[in-house]
Scaffold this motif. Structure first.
Motif, PDB file in Angstrom:
ATOM      1  N   ILE A  69       0.898  -1.400  -0.084  1.00 49.27           N
ATOM      2  CA  ILE A  69       0.048  -0.089  -0.109  1.00 49.27           C
ATOM      3  C   ILE A  69       0.929   1.262   0.121  1.00 49.27           C
ATOM      4  O   ILE A  69       0.823   2.239  -0.574  1.00 49.27           O
ATOM      5  CB  ILE A  69      -0.995  -0.036   1.366  1.00 49.27           C
ATOM      6  CG1 ILE A  69      -1.675  -1.205   1.104  1.00 49.27           C
ATOM      7  CG2 ILE A  69      -1.870   1.294   1.200  1.00 49.27           C
ATOM      8  CD1 ILE A  69      -2.974  -1.375   0.187  1.00 49.27           C
ATOM      9  N   LEU A  70       1.849   1.259   0.777  1.00 54.25           N
ATOM     10  CA  LEU A  70       2.578   2.340   0.814  1.00 54.25           C
ATOM     11  C   LEU A  70       3.572   2.508  -0.459  1.00 54.25           C
ATOM     12  O   LEU A  70       3.753   3.779  -0.919  1.00 54.25           O
ATOM     13  CB  LEU A  70       3.876   2.164   2.130  1.00 54.25           C
ATOM     14  CG  LEU A  70       3.203   2.478   3.321  1.00 54.25           C
ATOM     15  CD1 LEU A  70       4.145   1.898   4.497  1.00 54.25           C
ATOM     16  CD2 LEU A  70       2.499   3.597   3.673  1.00 54.25           C
ATOM     17  N   ARG A  71       3.971   1.639  -1.163  1.00 53.19           N
ATOM     18  CA  ARG A  71       4.535   1.740  -2.404  1.00 53.19           C
ATOM     19  C   ARG A  71       3.648   2.155  -3.475  1.00 53.19           C
ATOM     20  O   ARG A  71       4.090   3.029  -4.022  1.00 53.19           O
ATOM     21  CB  ARG A  71       5.286   0.427  -3.032  1.00 53.19           C
ATOM     22  CG  ARG A  71       6.466  -0.087  -2.462  1.00 53.19           C
ATOM     23  CD  ARG A  71       7.174  -1.285  -3.402  1.00 53.19           C
ATOM     24  NE  ARG A  71       6.643  -2.213  -3.823  1.00 53.19           N
ATOM     25  CZ  ARG A  71       6.117  -3.216  -2.778  1.00 53.19           C
ATOM     26  NH1 ARG A  71       6.958  -3.639  -1.688  1.00 53.19           N
ATOM     27  NH2 ARG A  71       5.383  -4.322  -2.978  1.00 53.19           N
ATOM     28  N   PHE A  72       2.410   1.809  -3.455  1.00 46.59           N
ATOM     29  CA  PHE A  72       1.517   2.194  -4.200  1.00 46.59           C
ATOM     30  C   PHE A  72       1.111   3.887  -3.944  1.00 46.59           C
ATOM     31  O   PHE A  72       1.264   4.528  -5.204  1.00 46.59           O
ATOM     32  CB  PHE A  72       0.043   1.331  -3.937  1.00 46.59           C
ATOM     33  CG  PHE A  72      -1.197   1.910  -4.394  1.00 46.59           C
ATOM     34  CD1 PHE A  72      -1.695   1.831  -5.917  1.00 46.59           C
ATOM     35  CD2 PHE A  72      -2.114   2.971  -3.917  1.00 46.59           C
ATOM     36  CE1 PHE A  72      -2.596   2.164  -6.414  1.00 46.59           C
ATOM     37  CE2 PHE A  72      -3.219   3.388  -4.331  1.00 46.59           C
ATOM     38  CZ  PHE A  72      -3.528   2.948  -5.755  1.00 46.59           C
ATOM     39  N   CYS A  73       1.061   4.064  -2.745  1.00 47.24           N
ATOM     40  CA  CYS A  73       1.084   5.865  -2.543  1.00 47.24           C
ATOM     41  C   CYS A  73       2.094   6.420  -3.233  1.00 47.24           C
ATOM     42  O   CYS A  73       2.063   7.494  -3.605  1.00 47.24           O
ATOM     43  CB  CYS A  73       0.673   5.760  -0.963  1.00 47.24           C
ATOM     44  SG  CYS A  73      -0.769   5.219  -0.123  1.00 47.24           S
ATOM     45  N   ARG A  74       3.371   5.860  -2.690  1.00 47.52           N
ATOM     46  CA  ARG A  74       4.732   6.589  -3.347  1.00 47.52           C
ATOM     47  C   ARG A  74       4.509   6.631  -4.679  1.00 47.52           C
ATOM     48  O   ARG A  74       4.916   7.694  -5.519  1.00 47.52           O
ATOM     49  CB  ARG A  74       5.662   5.999  -2.879  1.00 47.52           C
ATOM     50  CG  ARG A  74       6.033   6.274  -1.452  1.00 47.52           C
ATOM     51  CD  ARG A  74       7.551   6.145  -0.901  1.00 47.52           C
ATOM     52  NE  ARG A  74       7.401   5.527   0.495  1.00 47.52           N
ATOM     53  CZ  ARG A  74       7.299   4.152   0.902  1.00 47.52           C
ATOM     54  NH1 ARG A  74       7.532   3.418  -0.069  1.00 47.52           N
ATOM     55  NH2 ARG A  74       7.344   4.085   2.095  1.00 47.52           N
ATOM     56  N   LYS A  75       4.065   5.721  -5.517  1.00 46.01           N
ATOM     57  CA  LYS A  75       4.024   5.828  -6.996  1.00 46.01           C
ATOM     58  C   LYS A  75       3.101   6.889  -7.281  1.00 46.01           C
ATOM     59  O   LYS A  75       3.105   7.211  -8.582  1.00 46.01           O
ATOM     60  CB  LYS A  75       3.821   4.614  -7.544  1.00 46.01           C
ATOM     61  CG  LYS A  75       5.090   3.507  -7.390  1.00 46.01           C
ATOM     62  CD  LYS A  75       5.011   2.127  -8.218  1.00 46.01           C
ATOM     63  CE  LYS A  75       6.097   1.468  -8.078  1.00 46.01           C
ATOM     64  NZ  LYS A  75       5.927   0.261  -8.676  1.00 46.01           N
ATOM     65  N   LEU A  76       2.265   7.179  -6.562  1.00 51.09           N
ATOM     66  CA  LEU A  76       1.218   8.064  -7.003  1.00 51.09           C
ATOM     67  C   LEU A  76       1.554   9.465  -6.305  1.00 51.09           C
ATOM     68  O   LEU A  76       0.487  10.434  -6.167  1.00 51.09           O
ATOM     69  CB  LEU A  76      -0.292   7.859  -6.524  1.00 51.09           C
ATOM     70  CG  LEU A  76      -0.882   6.556  -7.105  1.00 51.09           C
ATOM     71  CD1 LEU A  76      -2.061   6.051  -6.325  1.00 51.09           C
ATOM     72  CD2 LEU A  76      -1.082   6.781  -8.728  1.00 51.09           C
ATOM     73  N   ASN A  77       2.962   9.940  -5.849  1.00 51.22           N
ATOM     74  CA  ASN A  77       3.240  11.032  -5.571  1.00 51.22           C
ATOM     75  C   ASN A  77       3.016  11.456  -4.298  1.00 51.22           C
ATOM     76  O   ASN A  77       2.620  12.560  -4.065  1.00 51.22           O
ATOM     77  CB  ASN A  77       3.331  12.169  -6.688  1.00 51.22           C
ATOM     78  CG  ASN A  77       4.038  11.798  -7.961  1.00 51.22           C
ATOM     79  OD1 ASN A  77       5.263  11.245  -8.003  1.00 51.22           O
ATOM     80  ND2 ASN A  77       3.410  11.830  -8.897  1.00 51.22           N
ATOM     81  N   CYS A  78       2.588  10.462  -3.343  1.00 55.06           N
ATOM     82  CA  CYS A  78       1.989  10.770  -2.071  1.00 55.06           C
ATOM     83  C   CYS A  78       3.064  10.248  -0.913  1.00 55.06           C
ATOM     84  O   CYS A  78       3.705   9.310  -1.180  1.00 55.06           O
ATOM     85  CB  CYS A  78       0.838   9.995  -1.774  1.00 55.06           C
ATOM     86  SG  CYS A  78      -0.610  10.604  -2.718  1.00 55.06           S
ATOM     87  N   ASP A  79       3.352  11.110   0.100  1.00 57.75           N
ATOM     88  CA  ASP A  79       4.238  10.466   0.946  1.00 57.75           C
ATOM     89  C   ASP A  79       3.925   9.414   1.784  1.00 57.75           C
ATOM     90  O   ASP A  79       4.763   8.828   2.239  1.00 57.75           O
ATOM     91  CB  ASP A  79       4.683  11.965   2.086  1.00 57.75           C
ATOM     92  CG  ASP A  79       5.307  12.953   1.198  1.00 57.75           C
ATOM     93  OD1 ASP A  79       6.137  12.862   0.441  1.00 57.75           O
ATOM     94  OD2 ASP A  79       5.122  14.243   1.755  1.00 57.75           O
ATOM     95  N   GLY A  80       2.653   9.083   1.903  1.00 57.93           N
ATOM     96  CA  GLY A  80       2.110   7.987   2.790  1.00 57.93           C
ATOM     97  C   GLY A  80       0.733   7.844   2.503  1.00 57.93           C
ATOM     98  O   GLY A  80       0.133   8.521   1.612  1.00 57.93           O
ATOM     99  N   TYR A  81       0.049   6.755   3.357  1.00 55.66           N
ATOM    100  CA  TYR A  81      -1.226   6.694   3.154  1.00 55.66           C
ATOM    101  C   TYR A  81      -2.452   7.781   3.621  1.00 55.66           C
ATOM    102  O   TYR A  81      -3.289   8.060   3.003  1.00 55.66           O
ATOM    103  CB  TYR A  81      -1.545   5.566   3.947  1.00 55.66           C
ATOM    104  CG  TYR A  81      -3.023   4.931   4.015  1.00 55.66           C
ATOM    105  CD1 TYR A  81      -3.425   4.425   2.668  1.00 55.66           C
ATOM    106  CD2 TYR A  81      -3.725   4.970   5.036  1.00 55.66           C
ATOM    107  CE1 TYR A  81      -4.659   3.801   2.435  1.00 55.66           C
ATOM    108  CE2 TYR A  81      -5.402   4.342   4.825  1.00 55.66           C
ATOM    109  CZ  TYR A  81      -5.496   4.039   3.523  1.00 55.66           C
ATOM    110  OH  TYR A  81      -6.753   3.610   3.165  1.00 55.66           O
ATOM    111  N   SER A  82      -1.671   8.392   4.672  1.00 58.30           N
ATOM    112  CA  SER A  82      -2.701   9.637   5.213  1.00 58.30           C
ATOM    113  C   SER A  82      -2.805  10.453   3.866  1.00 58.30           C
ATOM    114  O   SER A  82      -3.898  11.178   3.750  1.00 58.30           O
ATOM    115  CB  SER A  82      -2.171  10.344   6.355  1.00 58.30           C
ATOM    116  OG  SER A  82      -2.043   9.470   7.367  1.00 58.30           O
ATOM    117  N   GLU A  83      -1.629  10.877   3.290  1.00 62.56           N
ATOM    118  CA  GLU A  83      -1.543  12.169   2.014  1.00 62.56           C
ATOM    119  C   GLU A  83      -2.501  11.510   0.832  1.00 62.56           C
ATOM    120  O   GLU A  83      -3.216  12.109   0.163  1.00 62.56           O
ATOM    121  CB  GLU A  83      -0.276  12.383   1.674  1.00 62.56           C
ATOM    122  CG  GLU A  83      -0.447  13.512   0.607  1.00 62.56           C
ATOM    123  CD  GLU A  83       1.110  13.611  -0.007  1.00 62.56           C
ATOM    124  OE1 GLU A  83       0.926  14.500  -1.062  1.00 62.56           O
ATOM    125  OE2 GLU A  83       2.053  13.356   0.771  1.00 62.56           O
TER     126      GLU A  83
END
Length: 82
Positions: free
Chosen positions: A47-61
């Motif tokens: 999930i965290l890798r997925f978030c980073r690939k969408l240019n988010c710092d983490g799940y909260s963002e």
């Protein structure tokens, strides 16, 4: 948010997350990272890798940006239907 290049960069597990998110958009913004991981059948690390690939710092963002993305799409659809 879901650009073609971002989606193209996802691996198979991350695509499982993407597919779950798209099919369950109303639930996802209220889920914890653990709940999303369990529902999508992946680890929280995925999930965290997925978030980073969408240019988010983490799940909260990701959750905040996803909610804004959905609101923006909803208002675009309302405006275009007039």
């Amino acid at each position: 948010m879901f650009t073609h290049s971002a989606i193209a960069s996802l691996n198979n597990l991350e695509m499982m997350v993407y597919n779950y998110v798209i099919k369950n958009r109303d639930k996802v913004m209220y889920m914890t990272i653990r709940e999303l991981a369990d529902a999508a059948g992946v680890s929280t690390t995925t999930i965290l890798r997925f978030c980073r690939k969408l240019n988010c710092d983490g799940y909260s963002e990701f959750r905040v940006r996803f909610k804004l993305y959905l609101e923006d799409r909803k208002s675009t659809r309302l405006n275009s239907s007039h």
